[in-house]
Enzyme design. Structure first.
Site, mmCIF file in Angstrom:
data_model
loop_
_atom_site.group_PDB
_atom_site.id
_atom_site.type_symbol
_atom_site.label_atom_id
_atom_site.label_comp_id
_atom_site.label_asym_id
_atom_site.label_seq_id
_atom_site.Cartn_x
_atom_site.Cartn_y
_atom_site.Cartn_z
ATOM 1 N N LYS A 53 25.336 55.488 40.206
ATOM 2 C CA LYS A 53 25.310 56.117 38.881
ATOM 3 C C LYS A 53 25.200 57.633 39.028
ATOM 4 O O LYS A 53 25.869 58.393 38.329
ATOM 5 C CB LYS A 53 24.144 55.555 38.049
ATOM 6 C CG LYS A 53 24.403 54.132 37.572
ATOM 7 C CD LYS A 53 23.171 53.424 37.037
ATOM 8 C CE LYS A 53 23.471 51.946 36.784
ATOM 9 N NZ LYS A 53 22.304 51.159 36.400
ATOM 10 N N GLN A 97 16.068 51.539 35.582
ATOM 11 C CA GLN A 97 16.737 50.519 36.397
ATOM 12 C C GLN A 97 15.916 49.230 36.439
ATOM 13 O O GLN A 97 14.721 49.256 36.745
ATOM 14 C CB GLN A 97 16.973 51.068 37.824
ATOM 15 C CG GLN A 97 17.741 50.142 38.730
ATOM 16 C CD GLN A 97 19.173 49.881 38.252
ATOM 17 O OE1 GLN A 97 19.895 50.782 37.847
ATOM 18 N NE2 GLN A 97 19.581 48.617 38.281
ATOM 19 N N ASP A 120 21.799 52.645 27.969
ATOM 20 C CA ASP A 120 22.055 51.295 28.483
ATOM 21 C C ASP A 120 22.233 50.316 27.320
ATOM 22 O O ASP A 120 22.681 49.181 27.518
ATOM 23 C CB ASP A 120 20.862 50.825 29.343
ATOM 24 C CG ASP A 120 21.222 50.705 30.813
ATOM 25 O OD1 ASP A 120 22.427 50.665 31.126
ATOM 26 O OD2 ASP A 120 20.297 50.656 31.644
#
Ligand code: NAP
Length: 289
Positions: A53, A97, A120
């Site tokens: 990322k 994460q 997200d």
């Protein structure tokens, strides 16, 4: 003939589009979009995802920062970091994460992320907006799957789409998105209590597999001519590889691919589009501000 839904190639193309837009904005004197990531602990796969990322962020000209926290980080400390990121005016969007260490309540952490920075698309506010068809940050992997189908011109209207898996991050949102106006699929969502799974998968014009079991879907489960999207990612030991492992999916590609009209490879299918979706959401968060 089977054709590839080549996520790697499409991701490069979309990253180019984002990079051009960012270049233009910075040339006009604006700052670059800023994506941050928080990682707790040192899980190998999670570290690889975050590194990818970060790399992709730099490739498109974003500013990127990573908050690396020890495995022993308390829930309170993590929530304080999230509060800091929510209020940092320099950061447009951030991700935490997953998975988190067992002593941390994952949903509590997700709930603490500001919906306006939740690139997200995991917070209840964004999920709610998605279900209502309102403007939102769509969860990255389902968004990537939709992008693949759209950009490759896969016909979806009236097609029977069978989704295996009902997780909050893949199965449930992708089933919702593909049933909505624009995609117009008739969707069947399957899970571990589904009976006669094979009977259902054999009816699928489009089969999305997010079950988390290596090579679970075999050739006898797929209708000839189906479009198969394999979301699974698994590392299996492979002494012939330099790094000692290879990556496989939830689909047994040696059997399934010859039967499909279109199929996503693993690696190089859904994965690269997940990262691209995160970049698209970050650009959107930046523009909103
Ligand atoms: P998950 O949370 O473990 O969910 C798996 C789902 O599969 C659950 O809904 C489960 O049903 C269902 N299931 C399990 N056994 C089944 C069976 N025998 N028959 C039918 N359904 C069954 O997994 P996830 O987070 O959605 O991830 C799925 C896979 O995608 C994993 O391999 C993951 O690594 C990968 N992934 C890839 C990306 C990417 O970017 N490519 C992103 C995210 C995830 P129940 O609900 O009844 O338990």
């Amino acid at each position: 003939m089977t054709e590839l839904l080549d996520g790697k190639a499409l991701a490069l193309q979309i990253k180019d589009e984002i990079a051009n837009e960012v270049r233009q904005m910075t040339q006009e004197g604006h700052r670059a979009p800023h994506l941050a990531a928080v990682i707790v602990g040192s899980d190998g796969a999670s570290m690889t995802y975050v590194a990818n990322k970060e790399k992709s962020s730099h490739e498109v000209g974003f500013t990127s920062s990573v908050y690396r926290m020890a495995e022993s980080t308390t829930e309170k400390q993590l929530l304080e970091t999230i509060d800091f990121l929510n209020n940092d005016p320099d950061i447009d969007g951030f991700i935490v994460q997953l998975p988190l260490p067992k002593h941390i309540d994952e949903q509590k952490v997700i709930n603490a992320i500001s919906a306006e920075k939740d690139v997200d698309g995991f917070t209840p506010v964004n999920i709610g907006r998605m279900v209502l068809g309102e403007d939102c940050f769509t969860p990255a992997t389902p968004m990537g799957i939709c992008t693949l189908l759209k950009r490759y011109g896969i016909e979806t209207a009236g097609k029977h789409c069978v989704v295996i898996g009902r997780s909050n991050i893949v199965g449930t949102p992708v089933a919702n998105l593909l049933s909505r106006k624009g995609f117009d699929c008739t969707v069947t969502m399957c899970h571990s209590k589904t009976q006669n799974l094979k009977e259902l998968t054999l009816q699928a014009d489009i089969l999305v597999v997010a079950i988390g079991k290596p090579e679970f879907v075999t050739g006898d489960m797929v209708k000839p001519g189906a479009v198969v999207v394999d979301v699974g990612i698994h590392r299996v030991e492979d002494a012939t590889k330099k790094n000692g492992y290879r990556v496989i999916g939830d689909v047994k590609h040696s059997e399934v691919d010859p039967k499909c009209s279109w199929v996503t490879p693993v690696p190089g299918g859904v994965g690269p589009l997940t990262i691209v979706s995160l970049l698209q959401n970050t650009l959107k968060a930046y523009k909103r501000r």
